[in-house]
Design a protein around this motif. Structure first.
Motif, short mmCIF file in Angstrom:
data_model
loop_
_atom_site.label_atom_id
_atom_site.label_comp_id
_atom_site.label_asym_id
_atom_site.label_seq_id
_atom_site.Cartn_x
_atom_site.Cartn_y
_atom_site.Cartn_z
N CYS A 10 -0.13 11.58 -3.16
CA CYS A 10 -0.39 10.41 -2.30
C CYS A 10 0.16 10.72 -0.92
O CYS A 10 1.34 11.07 -0.78
CB CYS A 10 0.30 9.16 -2.85
SG CYS A 10 -0.28 8.62 -4.46
N TYR A 12 0.42 9.79 3.41
CA TYR A 12 0.31 8.88 4.54
C TYR A 12 0.21 9.76 5.79
O TYR A 12 1.22 10.31 6.24
CB TYR A 12 1.52 7.95 4.63
CG TYR A 12 1.64 7.03 3.43
CD1 TYR A 12 0.85 5.89 3.31
CD2 TYR A 12 2.55 7.31 2.40
CE1 TYR A 12 0.96 5.06 2.21
CE2 TYR A 12 2.66 6.49 1.30
CZ TYR A 12 1.86 5.35 1.22
OH TYR A 12 1.96 4.53 0.12
N THR A 43 5.77 4.55 -3.87
CA THR A 43 4.39 5.05 -3.81
C THR A 43 3.94 5.54 -5.18
O THR A 43 2.80 5.29 -5.60
CB THR A 43 4.28 6.18 -2.78
OG1 THR A 43 4.67 5.67 -1.50
CG2 THR A 43 2.85 6.69 -2.68
N LYS A 46 3.10 2.55 -7.28
CA LYS A 46 1.82 1.97 -6.89
C LYS A 46 0.65 2.78 -7.44
O LYS A 46 -0.36 2.21 -7.89
CB LYS A 46 1.72 1.90 -5.36
CG LYS A 46 2.60 0.83 -4.73
CD LYS A 46 2.45 0.84 -3.21
CE LYS A 46 3.27 -0.26 -2.56
NZ LYS A 46 3.13 -0.26 -1.08
N ARG A 52 -2.48 1.60 -5.75
CA ARG A 52 -2.88 2.57 -4.72
C ARG A 52 -3.65 3.71 -5.37
O ARG A 52 -3.21 4.27 -6.38
CB ARG A 52 -1.64 3.15 -4.02
CG ARG A 52 -1.98 4.03 -2.82
CD ARG A 52 -0.83 4.96 -2.50
NE ARG A 52 -0.97 5.60 -1.20
CZ ARG A 52 -1.77 6.62 -0.93
NH1 ARG A 52 -2.53 7.14 -1.89
NH2 ARG A 52 -1.81 7.13 0.29
#
Length: 235
Positions: A10, A12, A43, A46, A52
């Motif tokens: 994941c 960002y 994260t 999620k 996510r």
């Protein structure tokens, strides 16, 4: 119920908050996820819960790929995060009845009462959410997550804001909900309580898994040593 992550990534922007994580947790057990601030714990939670979508890798529950857009999956999951999800102008009971209706819970009033008793918050039923303290809102959020008797319970810092009696009630509730059909994933900074509850322990640092072990193989001092990160934390 077995929950597994395979090569989970994941990001960002240029930052990988979760970087190639594999893990597996079986039913009738509690997985505690530890790590310093910025390690990627929230994260990861999620992604595991379907809130996510991972950028790479996959999450599988009982052999089926997890997707947050699947109503069937959402009905099997209970999630407590930093956001309580409560409607501030509604009373506690009105909130719980609303969420019970969303999940199609039969006998909603009785179920809501049972959930409040389980988290030690029955006396708050008639109080508006906006009048609750941080710890009280946390208790009610926990009750909300229990309403539909989820197969998988995800908890992100659930002890935050709880007084000693509330924390003890949460510990007792989690122990009571162990069953072969249920999996519990707990993210917490509270090493003492997390280790007391956990059957398995994962430690993240800078998005990577640096420990995955049975509880019996872990101690608080050793975990703290793993938290040390000279290169700085990641988001």
């Amino acid at each position: 119920m077995t929950l597994a992550a395979r090569n989970l990534v994941c990001s960002y922007g240029p930052t990988r908050a979760v970087d190639g994580v594999d893990l597996e947790v079986a039913g009738n057990s509690i997985l505690a996820v530890f790590g310093p601030n910025g390690a990627g714990k929230t994260t990861l939670l999620k992604a595991l819960s379907g809130e996510r979508k991972p950028d790479a890798g996959r999450v599988v529950a009982a052999g089926k790929a997890v997707t947050g857009s699947d109503p069937g999956w959402r009905g099997r999951v209970g999630l407590v995060s930093h956001r309580t999800g409560l409607y501030m102008k509604l009373t506690v009971m009105e909130n719980l009845l609303f969420f019970a209706a969303l999940h199609g819970v039969a006998g909603a009033a009785d179920t809501a009462n049972e959930a409040l008793v389980a988290v030690g918050a029955r006396e708050l039923a008639g109080t508006r959410a906006e009048a609750l303290s941080r710890g009280q809102r946390q208790r009610v959020a926990l009750a909300r997550a229990l309403l539909h008797d989820p197969d998988i319970l995800f908890l992100d810092e659930p002890f935050s804001g709880l007084d000693p009696s509330g924390a003890a009630a949460l510990e007792a509730m989690l122990r009571a909900r162990r069953s072969p059909r249920r999996t519990i994933v707990l993210v917490t900074h509270d090493l003492r309580r997390g280790l007391r509850l956990a059957d398995r322990v994962v430690v993240l640092r800078r998005g990577r898994k640096v420990l995955d072990a049975a509880r019996a193989e872990c101690d608080a001092e050793g975990l703290l040593e793993l938290f040390t990160d000279d290169e700085g934390a990641r988001a």
